[in-house]
Design an enzyme around this catalytic site. Structure first.
Site, PDB file in Angstrom:
ATOM      1  N   ASP A  96       8.895  -4.212  -4.566  1.00 50.37           N
ATOM      2  CA  ASP A  96       7.543  -3.645  -4.431  1.00 50.37           C
ATOM      3  C   ASP A  96       7.331  -2.482  -5.394  1.00 50.37           C
ATOM      4  O   ASP A  96       6.349  -2.448  -6.146  1.00 50.37           O
ATOM      5  CB  ASP A  96       7.309  -3.139  -3.002  1.00 50.37           C
TER       6      ASP A  96
ATOM      7  N   SER B  56       0.823  -1.219   0.000  1.00 50.19           N
ATOM      8  CA  SER B  56       0.000   0.000   0.000  1.00 50.19           C
ATOM      9  C   SER B  56       0.858   1.272   0.000  1.00 50.19           C
ATOM     10  O   SER B  56       0.531   2.234  -0.691  1.00 50.19           O
ATOM     11  CB  SER B  56      -0.992  -0.001   1.169  1.00 50.19           C
TER      12      SER B  56
HETATM   13  O1  PMV Z   1       6.224  -4.913   1.652  1.00 48.99           O
HETATM   14  P1  PMV Z   1       6.083  -6.364   1.894  1.00 48.99           P
HETATM   15  O2  PMV Z   1       5.568  -6.706   3.250  1.00 48.99           O
HETATM   16  O3  PMV Z   1       5.381  -7.040   0.770  1.00 48.99           O
HETATM   17  O4  PMV Z   1       7.557  -7.017   1.899  1.00 48.99           O
HETATM   18  C1  PMV Z   1       8.415  -6.873   0.834  1.00 48.99           C
HETATM   19  C2  PMV Z   1       9.222  -8.103   0.662  1.00 48.99           C
HETATM   20  C3  PMV Z   1      10.451  -8.291   1.512  1.00 48.99           C
HETATM   21  O5  PMV Z   1      11.250  -9.198   0.779  1.00 48.99           O
HETATM   22  C4  PMV Z   1      10.101  -8.906   2.852  1.00 48.99           C
HETATM   23  C5  PMV Z   1      11.231  -7.001   1.754  1.00 48.99           C
HETATM   24  C6  PMV Z   1      11.870  -6.425   0.512  1.00 48.99           C
HETATM   25  O6  PMV Z   1      12.288  -5.263   0.572  1.00 48.99           O
HETATM   26  O7  PMV Z   1      11.976  -7.108  -0.512  1.00 48.99           O
END
Ligand code: PMV
Length: 321
Positions: free
Chosen positions: A156, A112
């Site tokens: 992300d 988000s």
């Molecule tokens: O933002 P999230 O909770 O989807 O986590 C991202 C994925 C992780 O590998 C845990 C962190 C990252 O920066 O890649």
């Protein structure tokens, strides 16, 4: 910019990580897909209160900020986004009202924060008639992600900005994935809020305390991701599902699952899902289940019966997401 701002609205999607979270922080590959039906919208309008520099509103939220005085440490990610935008585009701070309308649960591993930044960056560019190419927007969102996550891998922001299924590594960036056969994901929310930053820090500590064992787990996750890419591209959802379940077990070894995540994973599999796992930082948030189309209702019901507070669906297919 102040003189010429017009009203503009833009959006960005949620995302889920199919496989490879946490290991991706240490250079291993991961696969992520956008969830185009779950979006955040950002609206930028000329500010009706010319005495205030920037006005931000949202559900029950109204605050005023001066973006040029916002630092990286500030809690206000929106004002920080505006400041970075003005620096990147060499424009003066805009005198605008920003309204955020998000349908993505926060602190649930669905991206988000990155989606809000991406939607706002796009809306600011549209409002001021500036072209903001995706690679620059991606840089902007990554910078703001550092505020949320500390040491984000970059997966992300990339999947959210390009809104396509991606295979990602920190060193090589992203490849767009071809989807051999469309597949259905159910995304179930445990209702437990969790901070990715904490889970990532705990994995780092685990890696320091037991380097050999942890490295083996991270590398095994990387191997699953390589096989999963093959399964996605050749259209073998059943195989993909079993790789996802194996990935969940390895994430449990990294201590990032939770009791409720494990309960939902088990419930989905017992109801006929081809595979299931936590998605994102873990310790709560959301899990995903790869489900045969004809079992969608049964698996959704099983997830609710097992305590899911919300269940979303998304179909992953080439070119449409
Ligand atoms: O933002 P999230 O909770 O989807 O986590 C991202 C994925 C992780 O590998 C845990 C962190 C990252 O920066 O890649």
């Amino acid at each position: 910019m102040n003189g010429n701002v017009r009203a503009a609205r833009a959006s960005a999607p949620a995302k889920v990580i199919l496989l490879g979270e946490h290991a991706v922080v240490y250079g291993f590959p991961a696969i992520a897909v956008p969830v185009s039906s779950l979006r955040v919208f950002a609206e930028v309008k000329p500010n009706p209160h010319p005495d205030r520099e920037l006005r931000i509103t949202g559900a029950g939220l109204e605050l005023y900020s001066v973006p040029s005085s916002v630092s990286e440490q500030a809690d206000d990610a929106l004002a920080y986004t505006v400041r970075l935008f003005t620096q990147m585009m060499s424009v003066p701070p805009p005198n605008v009202t920003i309204t955020i309308d998000s349908h993505i649960p926060i602190a649930g591993g669905l991206g988000s924060g990155a989606a809000v930044t991406a939607a706002l960056g796009r809306a600011l560019a549209l409002a001021s008639d500036i072209s903001l190419p995706d690679h620059l927007l991606n840089d902007l969102v990554y910078e703001v992600e550092k505020m949320h996550h500390g040491t984000p891998s970059g997966i992300d922001n990339t999947v959210i900005v390009y809104e396509r299924p991606i295979y990602f590594t920190r060193s090589a960036g992203y490849d767009l994935l071809t989807i051999g056969t469309p597949f259905l994901l159910l995304i179930a929310d445990t209702g437990e809020k969790s901070l990715t930053r904490t889970a990532v820090a705990d994995v780092r500590r685990l890696r320091e305390a037991s380097p050999n064992r942890t490295e083996k787990v991270l590398s095994a996750i990387g191997d699953l991701v390589t096989q999963a890419r093959q399964a996605i591209e050749s259209g073998d959802p059943q195989k993909l599902g079993s790789l996802m379940t194996e990935n969940h077990e390895l994430l449990c070894e990294l201590t990032v699952s939770s009791q409720q995540l494990d309960i939902l994973v088990k419930a989905a599999r017992q109801a006929g899902a081809w595979g299931a796992k936590l998605s994102g930082g873990g310790r709560g948030g959301n899990m995903i289940a790869l489900v045969p189309f004809d079992l969608e209702d049964a698996v959704r019901q099983a997830l609710y019966d097992a305590g899911a507070v919300r269940v979303f669906r998304t179909v992953i297919e080439s070119g449409l997401n």
